[in-house]
Enzyme design. Sequence first.
Site, PDB file in Angstrom:
ATOM      1  N   ARG A  19      -4.476  -5.009  34.085  1.00 42.27           N
ATOM      2  CA  ARG A  19      -4.146  -5.102  32.659  1.00 42.27           C
ATOM      3  C   ARG A  19      -3.789  -3.756  32.052  1.00 42.27           C
ATOM      4  O   ARG A  19      -3.285  -3.683  30.930  1.00 42.27           O
ATOM      5  CB  ARG A  19      -5.308  -5.733  31.888  1.00 42.27           C
ATOM      6  CG  ARG A  19      -5.371  -7.258  32.041  1.00 42.27           C
ATOM      7  CD  ARG A  19      -6.410  -7.837  31.113  1.00 42.27           C
ATOM      8  NE  ARG A  19      -7.748  -7.725  31.660  1.00 42.27           N
ATOM      9  CZ  ARG A  19      -8.873  -7.977  30.986  1.00 42.27           C
ATOM     10  NH1 ARG A  19      -8.801  -8.329  29.713  1.00 42.27           N
ATOM     11  NH2 ARG A  19     -10.045  -7.855  31.549  1.00 42.27           N
ATOM     12  N   THR A  85     -19.506  -8.796  41.841  1.00 42.52           N
ATOM     13  CA  THR A  85     -20.170  -7.508  41.665  1.00 42.52           C
ATOM     14  C   THR A  85     -21.279  -7.256  42.688  1.00 42.52           C
ATOM     15  O   THR A  85     -21.460  -6.123  43.136  1.00 42.52           O
ATOM     16  CB  THR A  85     -20.752  -7.413  40.247  1.00 42.52           C
ATOM     17  OG1 THR A  85     -21.467  -8.631  39.945  1.00 42.52           O
ATOM     18  CG2 THR A  85     -19.646  -7.224  39.219  1.00 42.52           C
ATOM     19  N   ASN A 364      -1.667  46.460  18.129  1.00 40.36           N
ATOM     20  CA  ASN A 364      -0.949  45.624  17.168  1.00 40.36           C
ATOM     21  C   ASN A 364       0.373  45.205  17.788  1.00 40.36           C
ATOM     22  O   ASN A 364       1.199  46.051  18.150  1.00 40.36           O
ATOM     23  CB  ASN A 364      -0.701  46.393  15.867  1.00 40.36           C
ATOM     24  CG  ASN A 364      -0.141  45.491  14.780  1.00 40.36           C
ATOM     25  OD1 ASN A 364      -0.866  44.970  13.939  1.00 40.36           O
ATOM     26  ND2 ASN A 364       1.169  45.309  14.776  1.00 40.36           N
ATOM     27  N   ARG A 427      17.120  50.827  22.555  1.00 38.66           N
ATOM     28  CA  ARG A 427      18.054  49.924  21.888  1.00 38.66           C
ATOM     29  C   ARG A 427      19.366  50.665  21.678  1.00 38.66           C
ATOM     30  O   ARG A 427      19.440  51.881  21.818  1.00 38.66           O
ATOM     31  CB  ARG A 427      17.489  49.452  20.548  1.00 38.66           C
ATOM     32  CG  ARG A 427      17.224  50.558  19.555  1.00 38.66           C
ATOM     33  CD  ARG A 427      16.476  50.057  18.334  1.00 38.66           C
ATOM     34  NE  ARG A 427      16.228  51.142  17.384  1.00 38.66           N
ATOM     35  CZ  ARG A 427      15.155  51.233  16.638  1.00 38.66           C
ATOM     36  NH1 ARG A 427      14.206  50.323  16.724  1.00 38.66           N
ATOM     37  NH2 ARG A 427      15.006  52.229  15.788  1.00 38.66           N
TER      38      ARG A 427
END
Length: 466
Positions: A19, A85, A364, A427
Amino acid sequence: MQPARTCLAIVLAAGEGTRMKSARPKVLHEVAGRSLLGHALAAVTAAGADALAVVIGPDRPDVAAEVKKHAPHAAVFIQTERKGTAHAVLAARDSLTGNHDDVLVAFADTPLVRPETFSDLRQPLRAGVAVVALGFEARDPTGYGRFVTQAGELQAIVEHKDADEATRAITLCNAGLMALDGRQALSILDAIGSDNAQNEFYLTDAVAVARAQGLKAVARVAPEAEVQGVNDRAQLAAVEADFQRRKRLEVMLAGATLFAPETVFFSHDTVVGRDVVIEPNVVFGKGVRIADNAVIHAFSHLEGASVGPSASIGPYARLRPGAELAKGARVGNFVEIKAATIGEGAKINHLTYIGDAEIGANANIGAGTITCNYDGFFKAKTIVGEGAFIGSNSALVAPVTIGAGAYIGSGSVITRDVKPDALAVARGRQMEREGWAAAFRAAAQARKSQAIGDLRGISFTVRHST
């Protein structure tokens, strides 16, 4: 002091769970990050079971592997045929040697049963009771076996299909779990027959068999919510909801504040300290530990992470496995941390990915910073020293080390180690041409005006040619 009683727990896990409409067997579906089978094994172990036997279906190496994952020393037995069972319990016959004082029978699809309930189920065995069955008061008893009791003893458990109208009126129902005297268990189970509507061997008949042998049977009662089973996805969701309600209450009673408890979801193993604040819509995956005074802001997701005292997470943060935050560390909105240690007082406040890294105390990390930790084949590590400052929109290409106190200029792509207290800028060089923008706009506007004029001329010609 009485000596400790030995206990064998037999966990029934052979059902396919059709199910569930799933390729996975039912017992491998999860509640709060742990399989149904894992919950059952954990509960009986916590209740004092020193030996485990698990009954599984044929051709289920996946279930056998799950057993070994949670209980490496458990014996695994195969139920080749499904005949009820009691038949399932007897599949573990070799474990029923009589060497254990108590035998517990548990079901792998009832994951909310507490260890305390299993322990309580064992207690009457000390006084010479042969069978102890667990029941519950059902809101709707339809379909459940009924407990027939008299003078404090359990006379029989009658299956719904086999019950008359008077018996069906009983609301004390069978939860399925049972404890048996280890010395009597095998003889009781072997005497169970299959004279019933389904021609199956019911474990529930152990009560009648024990009484026929002159032995005593009693009932124990648990809340209905605790013994609910899982047969389909809707019931799985209901069990998950009940687990979460239980866990939220546990966390709050232990000293944490949940602003909107119904929106917070825990794993089975989440550990939350005192004076922790958890805002709405937070999800904890497996393996999370939150130390005292930490704050988990809204819409954060944590898995396999350790959050130190007074640390702050989120909102909208994601901590993946291996994230370890020290005292007072801050991880802000839209930050993802994976396999990284964040030092005491370090700040990573927004829009950042830190993976496979060590971030030193009081460092940081600026917005938009990423650690480039994967080259398509291998992972590499980034180390940021204490007090270092990483400017916004920087890319740290691992393996790389940023020395203590170093400063990385915003927008840099760092590919080589940076010495302590140094400035690194990587950069393109900025250049400026005065008046260039104004000239560009004028030229562009002239080209645009010419193009519009050309289009109007084409339109006029087309109209007159028709």
